[in-house]
Design a protein around this motif. Structure first.
Motif, short mmCIF file in Angstrom:
data_model
loop_
_atom_site.label_atom_id
_atom_site.label_comp_id
_atom_site.label_asym_id
_atom_site.label_seq_id
_atom_site.Cartn_x
_atom_site.Cartn_y
_atom_site.Cartn_z
N ILE A 418 -117.32 24.60 -30.33
CA ILE A 418 -118.29 23.67 -29.64
C ILE A 418 -118.09 22.61 -30.42
CG2 ILE A 418 -121.02 23.26 -29.49
CD1 ILE A 418 -121.26 26.23 -28.91
N ASP A 419 -118.13 22.66 -31.90
CA ASP A 419 -117.84 21.42 -32.67
C ASP A 419 -116.59 20.75 -32.36
OD1 ASP A 419 -120.26 21.76 -34.24
OD2 ASP A 419 -119.30 22.91 -35.89
N GLU A 420 -115.62 21.17 -32.07
CA GLU A 420 -114.40 20.54 -31.73
C GLU A 420 -114.36 19.69 -30.35
OE1 GLU A 420 -111.59 23.63 -31.54
OE2 GLU A 420 -111.59 24.36 -33.51
N GLU A 421 -115.27 20.38 -29.44
CA GLU A 421 -115.55 19.90 -28.14
C GLU A 421 -116.68 19.27 -27.84
OE1 GLU A 421 -112.94 19.63 -26.08
OE2 GLU A 421 -111.42 20.95 -26.66
N ARG A 422 -117.53 18.89 -28.87
CA ARG A 422 -118.80 18.38 -28.61
C ARG A 422 -118.65 17.23 -27.79
NH1 ARG A 422 -123.59 19.94 -30.92
NH2 ARG A 422 -122.50 21.32 -32.14
N GLU A 423 -117.96 16.18 -27.83
CA GLU A 423 -117.92 14.98 -26.97
C GLU A 423 -117.63 15.32 -25.75
OE1 GLU A 423 -115.50 10.71 -26.82
OE2 GLU A 423 -115.53 12.03 -28.51
N GLN A 429 -122.32 17.32 -19.65
CA GLN A 429 -123.67 17.50 -19.62
C GLN A 429 -124.30 16.13 -18.90
OE1 GLN A 429 -125.64 20.16 -20.04
NE2 GLN A 429 -127.17 19.22 -18.82
N GLN A 430 -123.84 15.26 -18.98
CA GLN A 430 -124.02 13.90 -18.27
C GLN A 430 -123.89 13.94 -16.93
OE1 GLN A 430 -122.30 10.73 -20.53
NE2 GLN A 430 -123.59 10.95 -22.34
N LEU A 431 -122.42 14.54 -16.83
CA LEU A 431 -122.12 14.69 -15.41
C LEU A 431 -122.92 15.52 -14.55
CD1 LEU A 431 -119.93 14.42 -13.22
CD2 LEU A 431 -118.66 16.09 -14.00
N VAL A 432 -123.43 16.56 -15.25
CA VAL A 432 -124.15 17.70 -14.38
C VAL A 432 -125.44 17.09 -14.11
CG1 VAL A 432 -125.51 19.97 -14.77
CG2 VAL A 432 -123.14 19.70 -15.53
N ARG A 458 -113.16 11.88 -15.23
CA ARG A 458 -111.80 12.25 -14.89
C ARG A 458 -111.38 12.99 -15.80
NH1 ARG A 458 -111.62 7.18 -11.39
NH2 ARG A 458 -110.68 6.13 -13.20
N GLU A 459 -111.49 12.42 -17.10
CA GLU A 459 -110.80 12.94 -18.32
C GLU A 459 -110.92 14.54 -18.66
OE1 GLU A 459 -111.59 10.25 -21.45
OE2 GLU A 459 -110.34 8.66 -20.66
N LEU A 460 -112.20 15.08 -17.92
CA LEU A 460 -112.60 16.19 -18.16
C LEU A 460 -111.58 17.38 -17.77
CD1 LEU A 460 -116.46 16.14 -17.57
CD2 LEU A 460 -115.17 16.37 -19.92
N GLY A 461 -110.85 16.93 -16.55
CA GLY A 461 -109.78 17.71 -15.97
C GLY A 461 -109.98 19.05 -15.61
N GLU A 462 -109.50 19.91 -16.11
CA GLU A 462 -109.73 21.47 -15.58
C GLU A 462 -111.15 21.95 -16.04
OE1 GLU A 462 -106.58 23.93 -17.29
OE2 GLU A 462 -104.99 22.87 -16.02
N PHE A 463 -111.80 21.31 -17.23
CA PHE A 463 -113.04 21.81 -17.36
C PHE A 463 -114.05 21.58 -16.44
CE2 PHE A 463 -117.16 21.58 -19.88
CZ PHE A 463 -116.69 22.35 -21.20
#
Length: 912
Positions: A418-423, A429-432, A458-463
């Protein structure tokens, strides 16, 4: 002369090495005597000597007390980790009579230990008697298999359990029924059923007309036509299906009686914990039951409860599952973390990357940085989700997948991810939130993403999930069309009027902004006037102002207007300035009637329903979950059961001259003073005044618990009543000592004490125990401390106010603190680092000396309205949530006549 310490000898075992390190820690501390250590640790010298004796493993609490006594500044985390590893080697082997199945489901032989599902079993039996097909739906880990094997199978006179696999369900069916019918074998029956699925119905009708088929994991058979045809034609069938396959069931036409396996309630879970032990002559300490119920009631966490109970059973003291044994397991949190780590260790590198992606998709990071679980429909490899569900790390429901328990958020590996991917998580979450608003606005194209937010999405990709990807694609296509049209228009303008287009575009933007400010200001003024007059539609005008000219001021008016519009009145309670006491979860309240007697009210999102009255003249002093304490006209206090707003029962009178100071939020423990002269109005101070602490688990027979401090100035109980904070004033030194006690059969220090160079008026715990608020007197400064497990609290905020008035303090579940001082209501956002708190709300004219209550189910604070009116205002800090709710209820749009009356012929602003 004291006898010397027995030599350990060669440290050739883990236990001896552990004892040796404890002795070396004592040597480094100057080798104090065990008598001296006993004073520091609050344990007997013998217990401390035995801890370092190397003959048996000391308890975790004793170990940590030994360490802190030798070195108050020691980091106890490595000792805790080492102790748990050693304890795992020294726990008892499982005995044949262990009443808890652990990770495995209950079986028919374990039916005598199966409790808590009696009502559900009866419901299914009634359905079997009246309907040919019963579909039993339950989330993964909800206990469907145990219900079939240990609940239904023993209760039915004639039943067969079928557990089909993935390969050939029909062959598995034939195997389960082999020998049930005369002259049949598994091979011959399978051959007959493949040729004619109706053959099974005929066999049942001829030989076993009362036979009930119980099919476990029936979702595996939804693609097997021959299996479903054979089974569903039988007269009595129960299909247990995982909830996330409900739609497939309906598509296959399996429309029988549908029964859902809900999470266990608190009462059901108590039975599931205590009754199995009682069957084998064992007991479970109340503190263990209370903690497990708090951690797992109304959640799909049965598997974690059973694993924790099994580990506690292995550490039982005689035939008692004790709190110390439970704490040695680490509780549900440690069991969940251990299960996650064990599962992860067994995976290959590729699978580990996939698991990392799944876990990150099932958490969200709020704006304040806090992390929480979330439910999502994942387009992940189904086999991986099946593995995670089988390992009881992920729950699969009709709504999607979610982590099985909040405890998994404490898994160090996940915390690192989570710390690695916090941004990334914040962007997601903003998208949701944007998608929710888009859906709430009937998919208005204006609510789609654009600009920088679209680029980041768009940069979220496979996420992204499939639905989220569709939202981003739609936004991209609209952005492309807008850009193409813009370029074409600019090209024409440049060709026709070179040199003027930039000025025209700039001037248009300035005019638009000026128009927005003027319209927004008028709308906000209209809203504020309606708020003052307590007239309707204040929120509608505030929303117009916020939409056309978003600003902090506009957001403040929107929040207040929404709260006032949704105000909860207590109709029929004419008493001016009535007392209002709200329960910790904000679902019920006690309000004083005109004759001075309190009445219970049931609170909905924005309404209240009248309930039962207490005995004449009784006023509520404290209100907790299912418990209330009242004071009658003579000053005597009484304990009541509050099962619902319309269901209150007097349980017992509290001791004479007892004055309640605090009641734990779960209603399990109460602390108060006996003989307080000021409280009883005696002419002279009563030197016999002292504090008492009671366990209310059996309310008709109050059990007194050890009170570690005789006469504290202030006290507070944690939500579950297991920790007590006391404040003792030293007049000579001009300072207060705040101490923390772990309360059970004994009172033991739970954390290092706080020394405050002021008089402490009040102490307040947060619901999760992570924060502690200490209020000073007389200046009413509130200091907020972060609780550090087994360490000293850390000061994170000092909240001052120009109003020197007693503070009513409460916490939300996401690190916010609400403070009410007389008629001022404020909310601050706290942080677990050196960042100063952010003030989110500061409202004058609301509060009226009543503590604000956070309602997790609605995401708002309940605060008293201004003046003498007992009305409560639901104060929501999330403007996006306010807009979504208003739009969903069609309560956001001004009528045409209202618009024209206020704004004339100005073009209407669409707010949803």
């Amino acid at each position: 002369m004291p006898r010397g310490e027995r030599p350990l000898g060669p440290e050739d075992t883990a236990l001896l090495r552990f004892a040796g390190d404890l002795r070396r820690l004592r040597d480094q501390a100057g080798k104090p005597s065990y008598r001296e250590l006993a004073v520091r640790a609050n344990y007997s010298p013998t217990a401390l000597s035995d801890a370092a004796g190397g003959r048996k493993l000391p308890s975790l609490a004793l170990t940590l007390a030994f360490v802190r006594a030798c070195d108050p500044a020691a980091d106890t985390a490595p000792w805790t980790k080492r102790w748990r590893e050693l304890a795992a080697e020294h726990t008892q082997q499982l005995l044949p009579n262990a009443p808890y199945p652990g990770a495995e489901p209950y079986t028919e032989t374990g039916a005598k230990h199966f409790f808590g599902r009696e009502r559900l079993v009866g419901q299914v039996l009634d359905s079997v008697r009246t309907r040919p097909l019963t579909v039993l739906l339950g989330a993964s880990g909800s206990g469907r298999t145990s219900l079939l094997r240990a609940g239904l199978l023993p209760a039915l006179d004639d039943a067969v359990l079928v557990t089909p696999g993935d390969t050939d369900p029909l062959a598995d069916l034939a195997e389960a029924l082999a020998g049930v019918f005369p002259g049949t074998t598994a091979a011959s029956l399978a051959e007959e059923l493949r040729a004619d699925p109706d053959r099974l119905r005929l066999l049942v009708r001829r030989h076993r007309p009362g036979l009930v088929l119980l099919v476990d994991d029936a979702e595996k058979t939804l693609g097997a036509d021959d299996f479903l045809a054979a089974v569903t034609r039988c007269p009595h069938v129960v299909l247990a299906v995982r909830a996330d396959h409900r739609r497939r069931c309906l598509d296959r036409g399996l429309a029988g009686a549908e029964i859902t396996v809900e999470p266990m309630t608190a009462d059901q879970l108590r039975r599931a914990i205590s009754e199995p032990a009682a069957k084998v002559g064992a007991t479970v300490e109340t503190a263990v039951i209370t903690q497990l119920v708090a951690d797992a009631a109304n959640r799909h966490a049965l598997a974690l409860v059973q694993r924790t109970l099994l580990e506690t059973w292995r550490r039982k003291r005689g035939m008692t599952l004790s709190l110390s044994g439970f704490e040695e397991t680490g509780g549900i949190g440690q069991v969940a973390v251990h299960a996650a780590e064990a599962f992860y260790d067994g995976l290959g590198e590729t699978a580990r990357r996939s698991v990392r992606g799944v876990f990150l998709r099932l958490v969200s990071v709020r704006r304040n940085g806090t992390t929480q679980r979330r439910t999502r429909v994942l387009d992940t490899e189904p086999r991986l989700l099946e593995q995670l569900a089988k390992a009881r790390l992920v729950t699969l429901t009709d709504d999607g997948a979610e982590l099985v328990h909040d405890a998994l958020l404490g898994w160090p590996r996940l915390a690192g991810w989570i710390d690695e991917e916090r941004e990334t998580l914040g962007t997601h979450q903003q998208l949701v939130t944007a998608m929710e608003l888009w859906e709430a606005s009937d998919r208005d194209p204006l609510a789609l993403y654009r600009g920088a937010r679209l680029r980041r999405a768009r940069e979220l990709g496979e996420f992204l999930t499939v639905q989220e990807r569709q939202f981003v694609d739609l936004s991209t296509r609209r952005e492309t069309r807008r850009f193409t049209a813009f370029v074409a228009a600019v090209a024409v303008l440049i060709a026709l009027v070179p040199g003027t287009v930039v000025y025209a575009l700039s001037n248009e933007r300035k005019l638009t902004e000026a128009h927005g400010r003027e319209l927004g200001g008028k709308a906000l003024s209209e809203s504020e006037e309606l708020i003052e007059q307590r007239r309707p539609y204040a929120d509608k005008y505030a929303l117009v102002g916020y939409k056309v000219n978003p600003s902090p001021e506009a957001e403040k008016v929107l929040r207040l207007a929404n709260a006032v519009t949704r105000g909860i009145p207590f109709t029929g309670t004419p008493k001016d300035d009535a007392d209002v006491v709200v329960a910790p979860r904000g679902d019920v309240a006690a309000v004083t009637d005109a004759d001075g007697t309190d009445r219970m009210w049931s609170l909905d999102e924005d309404s209240a329903t009248s309930g039962a009255r207490f005995a004449d003249g009784h006023r509520v002093v404290k209100l907790a979950e299912r418990r209330a304490i009242t004071r009658d006209q003579t000053g005597r206090e009484h304990l009541w059961a509050v099962n619902a707003a319309n269901d209150v029962t007097r349980l017992a009178a509290l001791p004479d001259r007892f004055r309640t100071l605090d009641l734990s939020a779960d209603g399990s423990r109460v602390v108060g003073k006996v003989g307080d002269a000021d409280g009883l109005g005696l002419p002279t101070p009563d030197e016999t005044a002292h504090a008492e602490l009671f366990d209310l688990t059996d309310p008709r027979s109050l059990r007194e618990l050890p009170m570690p401090v005789r006469d504290p100035e202030a006290v507070a109980l944690s939500q579950d009543g297991r920790e007590l904070a006391t404040a003792v004033w030293d007049a000579a030194a001009g300072a207060t000592t705040v101490e923390f006690w772990s309360i059970g059969g004994t009172a033991e220090p739970a954390a290092p004490a706080l020394r405050q160079p002021v008089y402490v008026r009040g102490i307040t715990y947060s619901g999760d125990g992570r924060w502690l608020a200490v209020e000073h007197s007389p200046e009413s400064v509130v200091e907020v401390w972060q609780r550090v497990p087994s360490g000293a609290p850390v000061l994170r905020a000092r909240l001052d106010s120009a109003l020197r008035y007693g503070a009513g303090i409460s916490f939300s579940d996401d690190d916010r603190i609400a403070i009410v001082r007389d008629n001022i209501f404020e909310v601050q956002q706290l942080y677990t680092n050196d960042r100063a708190p952010d003030r989110l709300v500061y409202v004058v004219g609301h509060g009226n000396s009543t503590r604000a209550i956070f309602r997790a189910q609605h995401g708002d604070f309940l605060v008293r309205s201004g003046g003498r009116n007992p009305e409560l205002l639901p104060y929501d800090l999330d403007s996006g949530h306010i807009i979504k709710r208003m739009c969903e209820k069609d309560g956001a749009r001004l009528t045409d006549s209202e618009w024209v009356k206020s704004f004339g012929e100005v073009e209407r602003v669409e707010v949803c």
